[in-house]
Enzyme design. Structure first.
Site, PDB file in Angstrom:
ATOM      1  N   HIS A  75     -11.369   7.512 -87.941  1.00 28.12           N
ATOM      2  CA  HIS A  75     -11.582   8.886 -87.693  1.00 28.12           C
ATOM      3  C   HIS A  75     -10.239   9.644 -87.018  1.00 28.12           C
ATOM      4  O   HIS A  75      -9.664  10.364 -87.587  1.00 28.12           O
ATOM      5  CB  HIS A  75     -12.780   9.441 -87.025  1.00 28.12           C
ATOM      6  CG  HIS A  75     -13.059  11.008 -86.776  1.00 28.12           C
ATOM      7  ND1 HIS A  75     -13.484  11.442 -87.731  1.00 28.12           N
ATOM      8  CD2 HIS A  75     -13.071  11.651 -85.719  1.00 28.12           C
ATOM      9  CE1 HIS A  75     -13.527  12.685 -87.412  1.00 28.12           C
ATOM     10  NE2 HIS A  75     -13.354  13.019 -86.179  1.00 28.12           N
ATOM     11  N   GLN A  77      -7.196   8.244 -87.242  1.00 30.68           N
ATOM     12  CA  GLN A  77      -5.895   8.054 -88.085  1.00 30.68           C
ATOM     13  C   GLN A  77      -6.252   9.102 -89.324  1.00 30.68           C
ATOM     14  O   GLN A  77      -5.300   9.538 -89.752  1.00 30.68           O
ATOM     15  CB  GLN A  77      -5.994   6.589 -88.788  1.00 30.68           C
ATOM     16  CG  GLN A  77      -5.935   5.649 -87.589  1.00 30.68           C
ATOM     17  CD  GLN A  77      -4.240   5.760 -87.428  1.00 30.68           C
ATOM     18  OE1 GLN A  77      -3.805   6.081 -86.223  1.00 30.68           O
ATOM     19  NE2 GLN A  77      -3.584   5.497 -88.185  1.00 30.68           N
ATOM     20  N   HIS A  79      -7.584  12.375 -89.062  1.00 32.15           N
ATOM     21  CA  HIS A  79      -7.191  13.502 -88.482  1.00 32.15           C
ATOM     22  C   HIS A  79      -5.583  13.416 -88.767  1.00 32.15           C
ATOM     23  O   HIS A  79      -5.111  14.531 -88.991  1.00 32.15           O
ATOM     24  CB  HIS A  79      -7.720  13.669 -87.268  1.00 32.15           C
ATOM     25  CG  HIS A  79      -9.012  14.323 -87.113  1.00 32.15           C
ATOM     26  ND1 HIS A  79      -9.186  15.707 -87.241  1.00 32.15           N
ATOM     27  CD2 HIS A  79     -10.245  13.967 -86.909  1.00 32.15           C
ATOM     28  CE1 HIS A  79     -10.168  15.876 -87.191  1.00 32.15           C
ATOM     29  NE2 HIS A  79     -10.903  14.823 -87.069  1.00 32.15           N
TER      30      HIS A  79
END
Length: 100
Positions: A75, A77, A79
């Site tokens: 998650h 990464q 973002h």
């Protein structure tokens, strides 16, 4: 800093970078180009902070310390990749609004 804390800081900084880039697009839309440029600069600072955290995680693994891949890391990464893409697009959009 613990691994989960690093992941959360990565998410927070990447999210901040994306938000600032989106604000920059809105500012440019309303012909507030100077404000848009300031927001883009702020977005790049947050993005660099997130990238430094990512780099520390990569260095940790490269030095032989096994890093557990978690949904939280994936998650985080995601973002960061989205933030970088939005910043790149926002820079072009601000340029286009400025030129019009």
């Amino acid at each position: 800093m613990q691994d989960v804390e690093k992941e959360m800081m990565l998410i927070a900084n990447a999210g901040e970078a994306r938000s600032k880039a989106m604000e920059a697009i809105q500012a440019a839309k309303f012909k507030e180009v100077d404000r848009a440029r300031t927001l883009l600069a702020e977005a790049r600072v947050s993005s660099r902070t997130a990238h430094k955290i990512q780099t520390s995680l990569l260095q940790q693994e490269a030095s032989g310390n096994k890093y557990e891949v978690s949904v939280l890391l994936i998650h985080a990464q995601d973002h960061l990749m989205n933030a970088i893409t939005v910043i790149d697009l926002a820079e072009t959009i601000v340029d286009l609004f400025e030129a019009s």
